[in-house]
Design a protein around this motif. Structure first.
Motif, PDB file in Angstrom:
ATOM      1  N   GLN A 373      -8.120  -1.527   8.527  1.00 26.10           N
ATOM      2  CA  GLN A 373      -6.705  -1.194   8.357  1.00 26.10           C
ATOM      3  C   GLN A 373      -6.139  -1.833   7.093  1.00 26.10           C
ATOM      4  OE1 GLN A 373      -5.094  -2.333  12.268  1.00 26.10           O
ATOM      5  NE2 GLN A 373      -4.578  -0.175  12.595  1.00 26.10           N
ATOM      6  N   LEU A 374      -6.641  -3.015   6.767  1.00 24.34           N
ATOM      7  CA  LEU A 374      -6.210  -3.648   5.523  1.00 24.34           C
ATOM      8  C   LEU A 374      -6.605  -2.787   4.326  1.00 24.34           C
ATOM      9  CD1 LEU A 374      -5.183  -5.944   3.719  1.00 24.34           C
ATOM     10  CD2 LEU A 374      -7.407  -7.064   4.012  1.00 24.34           C
ATOM     11  N   PHE A 375      -7.814  -2.227   4.328  1.00 23.00           N
ATOM     12  CA  PHE A 375      -8.232  -1.367   3.214  1.00 23.00           C
ATOM     13  C   PHE A 375      -7.339  -0.135   3.127  1.00 23.00           C
ATOM     14  CE2 PHE A 375     -12.658  -3.211   4.084  1.00 23.00           C
ATOM     15  CZ  PHE A 375     -12.489  -4.215   3.131  1.00 23.00           C
ATOM     16  N   VAL A 376      -6.942   0.411   4.279  1.00 25.96           N
ATOM     17  CA  VAL A 376      -6.016   1.539   4.263  1.00 25.96           C
ATOM     18  C   VAL A 376      -4.682   1.119   3.661  1.00 25.96           C
ATOM     19  CG1 VAL A 376      -4.715   3.163   5.703  1.00 25.96           C
ATOM     20  CG2 VAL A 376      -7.119   2.693   6.218  1.00 25.96           C
ATOM     21  N   ALA A 377      -4.202  -0.060   4.058  1.00 24.51           N
ATOM     22  CA  ALA A 377      -2.939  -0.558   3.516  1.00 24.51           C
ATOM     23  C   ALA A 377      -3.019  -0.746   2.007  1.00 24.51           C
ATOM     24  CB  ALA A 377      -2.578  -1.877   4.194  1.00 24.51           C
ATOM     25  N   LEU A 378      -4.151  -1.205   1.517  1.00 29.23           N
ATOM     26  CA  LEU A 378      -4.316  -1.415   0.079  1.00 29.23           C
ATOM     27  C   LEU A 378      -4.157  -0.115  -0.702  1.00 29.23           C
ATOM     28  CD1 LEU A 378      -7.341  -3.891  -0.090  1.00 29.23           C
ATOM     29  CD2 LEU A 378      -4.980  -4.381  -0.696  1.00 29.23           C
ATOM     30  N   ARG A 379      -4.560   0.990  -0.102  1.00 23.81           N
ATOM     31  CA  ARG A 379      -4.498   2.265  -0.825  1.00 23.81           C
ATOM     32  C   ARG A 379      -3.087   2.627  -1.257  1.00 23.81           C
ATOM     33  NH1 ARG A 379      -8.284   5.934  -1.224  1.00 23.81           N
ATOM     34  NH2 ARG A 379      -6.792   7.626  -0.958  1.00 23.81           N
ATOM     35  N   GLY A 380      -2.097   2.048  -0.641  1.00 24.33           N
ATOM     36  CA  GLY A 380      -0.730   2.331  -1.046  1.00 24.33           C
ATOM     37  C   GLY A 380      -0.180   1.389  -2.093  1.00 24.33           C
ATOM     38  N   ASN A 381      -1.039   0.512  -2.639  1.00 25.87           N
ATOM     39  CA  ASN A 381      -0.541  -0.527  -3.543  1.00 25.87           C
ATOM     40  C   ASN A 381      -1.602  -0.838  -4.597  1.00 25.87           C
ATOM     41  OD1 ASN A 381       0.336  -2.954  -4.740  1.00 25.87           O
ATOM     42  ND2 ASN A 381       1.400  -3.588  -2.866  1.00 25.87           N
ATOM     43  N   GLN A 382      -1.500  -0.186  -5.769  1.00 24.96           N
ATOM     44  CA  GLN A 382      -2.523  -0.358  -6.807  1.00 24.96           C
ATOM     45  C   GLN A 382      -2.618  -1.800  -7.288  1.00 24.96           C
ATOM     46  OE1 GLN A 382      -4.684   2.197  -7.869  1.00 24.96           O
ATOM     47  NE2 GLN A 382      -5.744   0.381  -8.670  1.00 24.96           N
ATOM     48  N   GLN A 383      -1.496  -2.478  -7.354  1.00 23.02           N
ATOM     49  CA  GLN A 383      -1.512  -3.872  -7.784  1.00 23.02           C
ATOM     50  C   GLN A 383      -2.369  -4.726  -6.855  1.00 23.02           C
ATOM     51  OE1 GLN A 383       2.386  -5.626  -8.226  1.00 23.02           O
ATOM     52  NE2 GLN A 383       1.579  -7.672  -8.627  1.00 23.02           N
ATOM     53  N   GLU A 384      -2.247  -4.489  -5.551  1.00 21.05           N
ATOM     54  CA  GLU A 384      -3.030  -5.265  -4.600  1.00 21.05           C
ATOM     55  C   GLU A 384      -4.498  -4.815  -4.561  1.00 21.05           C
ATOM     56  OE1 GLU A 384      -2.315  -7.995  -3.070  1.00 21.05           O
ATOM     57  OE2 GLU A 384      -0.294  -8.035  -3.879  1.00 21.05           O
ATOM     58  N   ILE A 385      -4.756  -3.534  -4.814  1.00 22.03           N
ATOM     59  CA  ILE A 385      -6.148  -3.092  -4.957  1.00 22.03           C
ATOM     60  C   ILE A 385      -6.813  -3.863  -6.082  1.00 22.03           C
ATOM     61  CG2 ILE A 385      -7.646  -1.181  -5.658  1.00 22.03           C
ATOM     62  CD1 ILE A 385      -5.763   0.713  -4.237  1.00 22.03           C
ATOM     63  N   ASP A 386      -6.141  -3.937  -7.212  1.00 24.88           N
ATOM     64  CA  ASP A 386      -6.694  -4.641  -8.372  1.00 24.88           C
ATOM     65  C   ASP A 386      -6.902  -6.118  -8.058  1.00 24.88           C
ATOM     66  OD1 ASP A 386      -6.577  -2.236  -9.699  1.00 24.88           O
ATOM     67  OD2 ASP A 386      -4.766  -2.722 -10.834  1.00 24.88           O
ATOM     68  N   ARG A 387      -5.967  -6.689  -7.318  1.00 31.15           N
ATOM     69  CA  ARG A 387      -6.105  -8.109  -6.981  1.00 31.15           C
ATOM     70  C   ARG A 387      -7.252  -8.322  -5.996  1.00 31.15           C
ATOM     71  NH1 ARG A 387      -2.887 -12.588  -4.521  1.00 31.15           N
ATOM     72  NH2 ARG A 387      -1.543 -11.132  -3.406  1.00 31.15           N
ATOM     73  N   PHE A 388      -7.445  -7.369  -5.085  1.00 31.84           N
ATOM     74  CA  PHE A 388      -8.580  -7.473  -4.171  1.00 31.84           C
ATOM     75  C   PHE A 388      -9.904  -7.413  -4.935  1.00 31.84           C
ATOM     76  CE2 PHE A 388     -11.816  -5.115  -1.715  1.00 31.84           C
ATOM     77  CZ  PHE A 388     -12.122  -6.102  -0.783  1.00 31.84           C
ATOM     78  N   ILE A 389     -10.022  -6.503  -5.893  1.00 32.24           N
ATOM     79  CA  ILE A 389     -11.246  -6.420  -6.699  1.00 32.24           C
ATOM     80  C   ILE A 389     -11.455  -7.715  -7.464  1.00 32.24           C
ATOM     81  CG2 ILE A 389     -12.345  -5.223  -8.640  1.00 32.24           C
ATOM     82  CD1 ILE A 389     -10.978  -2.654  -7.655  1.00 32.24           C
ATOM     83  N   ALA A 390     -10.381  -8.286  -7.993  1.00 35.59           N
ATOM     84  CA  ALA A 390     -10.487  -9.560  -8.695  1.00 35.59           C
ATOM     85  C   ALA A 390     -10.925 -10.679  -7.761  1.00 35.59           C
ATOM     86  CB  ALA A 390      -9.150  -9.908  -9.352  1.00 35.59           C
ATOM     87  N   THR A 391     -10.461 -10.644  -6.524  1.00 33.81           N
ATOM     88  CA  THR A 391     -10.872 -11.646  -5.536  1.00 33.81           C
ATOM     89  C   THR A 391     -12.342 -11.478  -5.183  1.00 33.81           C
ATOM     90  OG1 THR A 391      -8.636 -11.702  -4.612  1.00 33.81           O
ATOM     91  CG2 THR A 391     -10.414 -12.538  -3.222  1.00 33.81           C
ATOM     92  N   HIS A 392     -12.776 -10.242  -4.990  1.00 30.57           N
ATOM     93  CA  HIS A 392     -14.172  -9.944  -4.667  1.00 30.57           C
ATOM     94  C   HIS A 392     -15.104 -10.424  -5.782  1.00 30.57           C
ATOM     95  CE1 HIS A 392     -17.305  -7.739  -2.503  1.00 30.57           C
ATOM     96  NE2 HIS A 392     -17.700  -7.222  -3.653  1.00 30.57           N
ATOM     97  N   ALA A 393     -14.616 -10.429  -7.007  1.00 32.75           N
ATOM     98  CA  ALA A 393     -15.424 -10.818  -8.164  1.00 32.75           C
ATOM     99  C   ALA A 393     -15.274 -12.285  -8.547  1.00 32.75           C
ATOM    100  CB  ALA A 393     -15.040  -9.950  -9.363  1.00 32.75           C
ATOM    101  N   ASP A 394     -14.543 -13.055  -7.757  1.00 33.79           N
ATOM    102  CA  ASP A 394     -14.323 -14.477  -8.042  1.00 33.79           C
ATOM    103  C   ASP A 394     -13.543 -14.697  -9.329  1.00 33.79           C
ATOM    104  OD1 ASP A 394     -14.438 -17.183  -7.428  1.00 33.79           O
ATOM    105  OD2 ASP A 394     -16.288 -17.519  -8.540  1.00 33.79           O
TER     106      ASP A 394
END
Length: 440
Positions: A373-394
């Motif tokens: 559900q969090l991934f679904v929520a991210l789809r509505g927020n490009q800024q947070e998608i980008d931040r999630f990718i940055a978190t995944h990449a350390d």
């Protein structure tokens, strides 16, 4: 007498030798291999890895022969997230670790090691480091409890002894330096993935893609020679069954995780090399430094391949280590002061949190309902998608993205519901199915 002897001339070692030599130090770097040569590796660089190459003046050489792209696609159980690492987060990462944010780029690339390692070895030699390949280190020289040099054998069998003020172990997870010094492993995480990969020509997807479904995952990323590195992985406890039919199960895994990618590989791809594999990726930490020695890269901290962070972290360690050793070698700090600074930055709270994050992902348990559900929520927020990718990449701290207040805000800001995603239609039944080994 050298200032530093570096054992291992690949990502961590050649970079460390190059940076020390550029600062005017007398450096010897040795490796039992010759170059160019390949080595087992997912050979992926996140934007901070590419930024290190740019800071060192080597990025143009890499990009001349390697495709790159500025966005990544992550697909978890059919929920697609496509984004880029924000430039400001990259700049903040470099300011925090290294004190300046020069050379930041936002691109990704998958660079074959026979390409990248050769560029790094040549750069070390050009900087003034003495490079000896086909050199097998047989012994560490120790005096009064301190490592003072090495003894090794050349290709023609000559036994050679060299001494230095510091010996750098950049010789990988099975480090000769660590084994010789009987360095302990700690915080070991035995649960890990198996991984198999190969190279296909015949198609161009334009950007790197990482897909996951249940306990299996796959990635397809463009690489050198107009090919695509194609990788599948899953929980280590399934590896024995997978190995009974590697080519068949490789395609079955692709079809299960992403039918679309499976179809592309089956109908348009031509496999150019054999299928490579690795089974034991148990994570561990080792001591960073001691009397006369320091470890960098996988020799000091080995993690599962599931986030493909190894080469990027090797570059990070090279810059941190060379900066610390330069302070000591020039008399700006004592060795204890320099190494304490290095250890503080390497063993920060953020580093520990990311280590936990990777090790948890490597267990390859299916995502929970709330995680999806969090991934679904991210789809509505490009800024947070980008931040999630940055978190995944350390690049951004794990603790900041996954703190409770941020997760609540994401769910409040979600513009999509879980409707329309197959994973939610009968989640309990799907979760039970995911626990079954498809290769048994």
């Amino acid at each position: 007498m050298y200032d530093a002897i570096v054992i291992g001339a690949r990502c961590a070692g050649a970079s460390t030798a190059m940076l020390l030599a550029r600062q005017g130090h007398r450096v010897l770097v040795v490796d039992r291999a010759s170059f160019p040569s390949d080595v087992i590796s997912t050979h992926f660089l996140w934007p901070h890895g590419m930024s290190y190459l740019n800071r060192w003046g080597l990025l143009d050489q890499v990009l001349a022969v390697t495709p790159s792209y500025s966005t990544m696609k992550l697909v978890n159980d059919g929920i697609e997230l496509t984004g880029s690492v924000p430039a400001e987060l990259l700049r903040e990462y470099f300011r925090d670790l290294h004190g300046d944010d020069s050379g930041v780029v936002q691109s990704y690339a998958s660079v074959r090691r026979l390409v990248l390692d050769q560029i790094l070895v040549e750069a070390a030699a050009k900087a003034g480091a003495e490079v000896r390949t086909n050199f097998a280190v047989r012994e560490l020289l120790v005096s009064d409890g301190r490592v003072v040099g090495i003894r090794g054998r050349t290709l023609d069998g000559e036994l050679v002894e060299e001494r230095a003020r510091i010996v750098v172990g950049a010789d990988g997870r099975n480090s000769f330096v660590a084994r010789t010094l009987n360095l302990p492993k700690y915080d070991e995480r035995p649960r890990c993935t198996f991984a198999y990969w190969t190279y296909y020509s015949g198609f161009d997807l334009g950007l790197g893609q990482i897909h996951r479904r249940g306990r299996l995952a796959c990635a397809v990323v463009p690489t050198n020679f107009e090919q695509n590195m194609t990788l599948v992985w899953g929980p280590s406890e399934w590896s024995r069954d997978f190995r009974r039919d590697v080519p068949g199960n490789f395609q079955r895994a692709l079809d299960f995780v992403s039918p679309e990618l499976g179809e592309v590989v089956r109908t348009r791809g031509t496999r150019m090399e054999r299928i490579y594999g690795t089974l034991d990726q148990a994570a561990f930490l080792r001591p960073l430094h001691g009397p006369g020695w320091v470890l960098v890269g996988d020799a000091e901290c080995f993690k599962d391949q599931c986030t493909a962070i190894g080469m990027t972290h090797a570059f990070r360690d090279a810059e941190l280590t060379s900066a610390a050793l330069h302070r000591w070698l020039t008399g700006e700090a004592t060795i204890d002061e320099a190494m304490t600074t290095y250890e503080t930055r390497r063993r920060s709270q953020n580093a520990a949190a990311y280590y936990d994050y990777v090790c948890t992902l490597a267990e390859m348990r299916p995502y929970r309902h709330d995680e999806l559900q969090l991934f679904v929520a991210l789809r509505g927020n490009q800024q947070e998608i980008d931040r999630f990718i940055a978190t995944h990449a350390d690049i951004a701290p794990v603790s900041e993205f996954f703190q409770a207040s941020n997760l609540f805000q994401l769910n409040d800001a979600a513009k999509e519901s879980s409707a329309g995603y197959a994973i939610f239609e009968d989640f309990a039944a799907t979760s039970r199915m995911y626990q079954q080994n498809p290769f048994a």
